[in-house]
Design an enzyme around this catalytic site. Sequence first.
Site, PDB file in Angstrom:
ATOM      1  N   ASP A 145       0.833  -1.205   0.000  1.00 53.03           N
ATOM      2  CA  ASP A 145       0.000   0.000   0.000  1.00 53.03           C
ATOM      3  C   ASP A 145       0.872   1.261   0.000  1.00 53.03           C
ATOM      4  O   ASP A 145       0.354   2.374  -0.060  1.00 53.03           O
ATOM      5  CB  ASP A 145      -1.009  -0.004   1.158  1.00 53.03           C
ATOM      6  N   SER A 146       2.189   1.069   0.011  1.00 53.29           N
ATOM      7  CA  SER A 146       3.088   2.213  -0.198  1.00 53.29           C
ATOM      8  C   SER A 146       2.793   2.860  -1.553  1.00 53.29           C
ATOM      9  O   SER A 146       3.236   3.975  -1.811  1.00 53.29           O
ATOM     10  CB  SER A 146       4.551   1.760  -0.136  1.00 53.29           C
ATOM     11  N   LYS A 183      -0.917  -9.495   3.339  1.00 51.07           N
ATOM     12  CA  LYS A 183      -0.190  -8.921   4.478  1.00 51.07           C
ATOM     13  C   LYS A 183      -1.082  -7.886   5.144  1.00 51.07           C
ATOM     14  O   LYS A 183      -1.793  -7.147   4.474  1.00 51.07           O
ATOM     15  CB  LYS A 183       1.108  -8.265   4.004  1.00 51.07           C
ATOM     16  N   GLU A 220      -1.218  -5.095   8.796  1.00 52.63           N
ATOM     17  CA  GLU A 220      -0.385  -4.434   9.805  1.00 52.63           C
ATOM     18  C   GLU A 220      -0.940  -4.620  11.212  1.00 52.63           C
ATOM     19  O   GLU A 220      -2.150  -4.620  11.416  1.00 52.63           O
ATOM     20  CB  GLU A 220      -0.295  -2.929   9.495  1.00 52.63           C
ATOM     21  N   GLU A 244       9.512  -3.486  10.426  1.00 54.59           N
ATOM     22  CA  GLU A 244       9.852  -2.196   9.806  1.00 54.59           C
ATOM     23  C   GLU A 244      10.376  -1.203  10.837  1.00 54.59           C
ATOM     24  O   GLU A 244       9.754  -0.979  11.883  1.00 54.59           O
ATOM     25  CB  GLU A 244       8.608  -1.607   9.099  1.00 54.59           C
TER      26      GLU A 244
HETATM   27  O1  KIV Z   1       3.584  -1.058   1.492  1.00 56.35           O
HETATM   28  C1  KIV Z   1       4.732  -1.529   1.387  1.00 56.35           C
HETATM   29  O2  KIV Z   1       5.410  -1.393   0.368  1.00 56.35           O
HETATM   30  C2  KIV Z   1       5.233  -2.260   2.552  1.00 56.35           C
HETATM   31  C3  KIV Z   1       6.672  -2.613   2.570  1.00 56.35           C
HETATM   32  C4  KIV Z   1       7.543  -1.436   2.624  1.00 56.35           C
HETATM   33  C5  KIV Z   1       6.978  -3.597   3.637  1.00 56.35           C
HETATM   34  O3  KIV Z   1       4.490  -2.526   3.446  1.00 56.35           O
END
Ligand code: KIV
Length: 284
Positions: A46-47, A119, A121, A188
């Site tokens: 989600d980055s 994934k 958080e 992280e």
């Molecule tokens: O959103 C993302 O790219 C991430 C990674 C930096 C671990 O969660």
Amino acid sequence: MPSPLQIFSKKSRDASLSPIAMISLYDAPTAALCCDAGADALLVGDSMGNVILGYDNTVSVDIEAIAHHTGAVVRGVKSSSRPDVPVIADLPFGSYHGSESEIVANATKLLKAGAIALKLEGAGERALRAIDLLLEMGVPVMGHIGFTPQSVLKFQTTVQGKTAPDAKRLMNEALSLEKAGCFGVVLEAMAQEVAAQITNKVQMATIGIGAGSDCDGQVLVWHDLAGLLPGKPFRFVRQYAKGHQVLLEAARSYVNEVKSKEFPSLENAWNMTDEERRRWENEP
Ligand code: KIV
């Protein structure tokens, strides 16, 4: 047939095996390129909110955006020389906090787009409840602790685990995620001693970003490692190319050549045969 996630299993990994190299990215050609380069796993993170969608943080990213980009990344992997590289997708903010049916619907969108694991958080009650539900659906889950960008509106602290109580909290979170059944966890922005201790203690794979070199693997965002973004990179990033500079020069050259009429040249154009041109010119 071995599971594409086998790479994350410490039990089946020889201790001498090299660390897992994971890359967070969002499109098909980059996914194919990273597979061809030998990446072990890809994350549709989600980055993308900060990196390609122009938001200030990841909170605005919705499930449709992640599903859309997951489809692209999966197609890129399939077109590469290593079509079995696993694609993990991020469950974005708010997509695993609601009712069971909402969580199931959101997870389903990402799996139908081709992700083979998800994934999320945190390690609080809601995260653990979502992990339980996803595992019950048969979806492998990766955790994410330390700095969790989806909590940026509440917690501003980035680097974590620098005090003994905070280190203990992170260890407890990792243990809860392992107990809940995660096959791996992203660590992280935390003191590297803490990431090393967690890695020693848990069986699931630890993937670090700003967590030192003792994790089972590392993850970086493609745009960071390729130097595609302007400005000074974060301390945890290593830039392997000056992508921004190279692309800026390419864009400038294109603009200048259009204006000077150097582009397009004859080699970029097509011609009629002389005969057809004459025929056309003589048409009434
Ligand atoms: O959103 C993302 O790219 C991430 C990674 C930096 C671990 O969660």
